[in-house]
Design a protein around this motif. Sequence first.
Motif, mmCIF file in Angstrom:
data_model
loop_
_atom_site.group_PDB
_atom_site.id
_atom_site.type_symbol
_atom_site.label_atom_id
_atom_site.label_comp_id
_atom_site.label_asym_id
_atom_site.label_seq_id
_atom_site.Cartn_x
_atom_site.Cartn_y
_atom_site.Cartn_z
ATOM 1 N N ASN A 1 0.926 -1.079 0.030
ATOM 2 C CA ASN A 1 0.042 -0.048 -0.159
ATOM 3 C C ASN A 1 0.646 1.365 -0.100
ATOM 4 O O ASN A 1 1.555 1.468 0.914
ATOM 5 N N ARG B 1 1.713 5.620 -0.711
ATOM 6 C CA ARG B 1 0.824 6.645 -0.822
ATOM 7 C C ARG B 1 1.706 7.760 -1.615
ATOM 8 O O ARG B 1 3.004 8.064 -1.610
ATOM 9 N N GLU C 1 -3.284 13.719 -1.413
ATOM 10 C CA GLU C 1 -2.373 12.389 -1.154
ATOM 11 C C GLU C 1 -3.437 11.188 -1.812
ATOM 12 O O GLU C 1 -4.732 11.139 -1.656
ATOM 13 N N LYS D 1 -4.124 7.000 -2.365
ATOM 14 C CA LYS D 1 -3.383 5.677 -1.577
ATOM 15 C C LYS D 1 -3.802 4.601 -2.683
ATOM 16 O O LYS D 1 -4.889 4.232 -3.147
ATOM 17 N N HIS E 1 -2.963 0.730 -3.865
ATOM 18 C CA HIS E 1 -2.787 -0.711 -3.427
ATOM 19 C C HIS E 1 -2.130 -1.505 -4.719
ATOM 20 O O HIS E 1 -2.682 -1.418 -5.624
ATOM 21 N N ASN F 1 -8.746 0.454 -5.816
ATOM 22 C CA ASN F 1 -8.202 1.653 -5.870
ATOM 23 C C ASN F 1 -9.075 2.922 -6.108
ATOM 24 O O ASN F 1 -9.037 4.011 -5.335
ATOM 25 N N ASN G 1 -10.068 5.741 -2.931
ATOM 26 C CA ASN G 1 -9.439 7.290 -3.223
ATOM 27 C C ASN G 1 -10.831 8.237 -3.553
ATOM 28 O O ASN G 1 -10.634 9.230 -3.849
#
Length: 355
Positions: free
Chosen positions: A112, A114, A125, A127, A129, A205, A209
């Motif tokens: 994971n 960032r 930001e 994130k 995966h 994802n 987000n």
Amino acid sequence: MSPSSVLDLPQLYTKPSARALLDTLALLTSAPPSWDYKAGPDTKDGTSVVALREGEPSAAQIDPEGVARYLTSIVSNNLKWIQDEEVREEIWNQASLRLSERSGRTAMGDLNRRFTIPSRDGSFELKIHEPALTGDDLGLKTWAASYLLAKRLHLFDLIRPEQGAKAKVLELGSGTGLVGLAMAGLGADVVLTDLPSIYTNLARNAKTNAPIVEENRGTIRTGVLDWTSPHSCTLFPADVGDTNSDGETLSEKFPLVLAADSLYSPDHPEMLVNTIAAWLSEDMDSRVIVEFPYRAAYLPEIAEFRKQMTMIGLQILDEGEEKGFDDWGDASKGEDALVTCWWSCWGRKLPEQDS
């Protein structure tokens, strides 16, 4: 400050506590790099590498000599002085993870990451995966060109709130979704697409987000688009993470198409360009923005892509090069690859420009 020696770490013959071992293993974590590169005075050729993500603490400064042996000794030790069996299992697990982090991306499990994405008003930001890498599904990994393009998008001045209507964007070969999600985080309406084998992680994802995208007034839709059938794209509901349910056929065209690091065979340039031609709107102000790494094995593919783009009536409006890193090799041997990437923005040729 010079790095500490592995001999400064808790040695097993002293029977250190479970907490001491777990704390040490946490300090030995190798954070995934974000592939940033910038010029600086730190080396003889005037370059320096920024490998850690902004805002994250760096790992312990331990001389790598002997670290793998130290971790292996923990994995192979029965740790019988630690009474709690679950805690012993956790220590072995963490030591194994630290070993995998030092064996390159192909040896690692799920990650994971960032990523900090710049915008006109600051940054946000994302994130991302990444599943464990298996087979040939290269779209399950985030590549340097994707990260570099995601950071560059705000410089194209594509989002203009004063104009009211949101930018409509299609991303081809989205992979983990970083580029398309960055575009949505800038306030655009984005459709992210890839093959069925990539879709589940892409949808995950997008869902992860969605809050930051909504906060920035963007939207996300995800779907399957196979370049061998360039005119067919199926979208799936946001709460569905696979392609087994009924989907919606996409019919609209887009004034902006994005693609990053998507040329891996001699067939790809023509397939990608045919797909661009199928979905790019006919407006004279339509744009295509791409970024590809200059990997030696695929330089002919980039040349062919350029040729094919001109054949469908597009021309380069702006282009450039930038450097980044891919974390594909054995990090303990310094095999994270510095790559030079070519980005370009394409638009339609005016009639009088044809010759």
